[in-house]
Design an enzyme around this catalytic site. Structure first.
Site, PDB file in Angstrom:
ATOM      1  N   HIS A  69       0.365  -1.301   0.409  1.00 45.59           N
ATOM      2  CA  HIS A  69       0.375   0.042   0.491  1.00 45.59           C
ATOM      3  C   HIS A  69       0.857   1.280  -0.075  1.00 45.59           C
ATOM      4  O   HIS A  69       0.326   2.044   0.645  1.00 45.59           O
ATOM      5  CB  HIS A  69      -0.756   0.318   1.092  1.00 45.59           C
ATOM      6  N   HIS A 177       2.601  -8.398   6.613  1.00 43.47           N
ATOM      7  CA  HIS A 177       1.373  -8.108   5.541  1.00 43.47           C
ATOM      8  C   HIS A 177       0.101  -9.182   5.754  1.00 43.47           C
ATOM      9  O   HIS A 177      -0.788  -8.479   5.855  1.00 43.47           O
ATOM     10  CB  HIS A 177       1.457  -8.497   4.008  1.00 43.47           C
ATOM     11  N   HIS A 179      -1.096  -9.765   8.892  1.00 46.44           N
ATOM     12  CA  HIS A 179      -1.492  -9.453  10.273  1.00 46.44           C
ATOM     13  C   HIS A 179      -1.640 -10.545  11.242  1.00 46.44           C
ATOM     14  O   HIS A 179      -2.576  -9.953  12.616  1.00 46.44           O
ATOM     15  CB  HIS A 179      -3.115  -8.259   9.491  1.00 46.44           C
TER      16      HIS A 179
END
Length: 267
Positions: A69, A177, A179
């Site tokens: 992101h 990434h 989580h």
């Protein structure tokens, strides 16, 4: 050298968790360097802003890493080239990519290098992270053997594979990434610290930091759905702490860091 690494900071709640707990963790764990992944740290959970970047540094981060992101908040283009402690994936393709894929900082009498890479399995097809890592590590090791890699990737197999590929050449490969903190922290062949994913820092009530409604709609209907960051309590803070021999660059210890409702932090 002791390194404290904190996994993906998500939304306002994640920034609040950093501001509340990172100073206390640094007080108690006494790391010489602190690295925070901030690629989900805006209020909408995508990208980073200059204000948040500065807040993370003010709270105790020495380096901020990114991921898939990176470019989602266009404000980043206004400050990334001057943000010397911000590292985006080094394997973004093309020439003249804004920002930097790695950085270094002086830690007492040693030098720590921090590399950010992004995987390609179930993610956009960037340049080969193995080849880019090869090139970077070869050059960096001319200056220091203490090298930390934040590998932002989806597949645990790809994360494990690159850790084995870089074994003995870098001090740590820590995944981000997905989580969710994994329980596979280890020192591979007494050389390289590895953990598939450090976990996330943010709201724990939703689905990986997002409000459940949009996520459930996508699963139930298989139609596009808007994801919005969960804003309610409680929060979670995840990461790990790694001890490294400054002379050899080999890791000697890795242990998880987890603060949530089931694991309160005694202040």
């Amino acid at each position: 050298m002791r390194i404290l690494f904190i996994g993906d900071v998500v939304g306002n709640r994640g920034v609040q968790m950093i501001q509340t707990y990172l100073p206390k963790l640094k007080r108690d764990l006494k790391p010489q360097a602190t690295i925070v992944n901030g690629e989900n740290s805006t209020p909408v959970g995508r990208g980073i802003s200059q204000k948040i970047y500065k807040q993370l540094l003010e709270s105790g981060a020495d380096v901020v890493t990114m991921g898939n992101h990176t470019w989602d908040n266009r404000e980043l283009f206004d400050f990334i080239d001057s943000a010397t402690r911000l590292v985006r994936p080094a394997n973004f393709p093309g020439k003249d990519v804004p920002g930097q894929g790695w950085t270094k900082l002086r830690v007492n009498q040693a030098t720590l290098a921090v590399i950010n890479l992004q995987g390609r399995v179930f993610l956009p097809p960037l340049d080969d992270p193995f080849a880019v890592a090869d090139q970077l590590v070869t050059e960096i090791r001319k200056e220091t053997p203490v090298i930390f890699v934040d590998f932002h990737a989806e597949a645990t197999s790809e994360k494990r594979a690159i850790a084995l590929y870089l074994k003995g050449r870098v001090s740590a490969v820590i995944g981000t990434h997905t989580h969710v903190q994994t329980s596979d922290g280890q020192i591979i062949d007494r050389q390289t610290a590895f953990m598939s994913d450090a976990g996330m820092t943010g709201p724990s009530a939703g689905v990986l930091g997002m409000q459940p409604a949009g996520v459930l709609s996508r699963f139930l209907n298989q139609r596009p759905s808007r994801y919005e960051v969960e804003t309610s309590e409680p929060g979670i803070m995840s990461g790990c702490v790694i001890d490294i021999n400054d002379q050899t660059g080999h890791a000697t210890k890795i242990q998880p860091v987890l603060i949530d409702g089931a694991h309160p932090y005694d202040i």
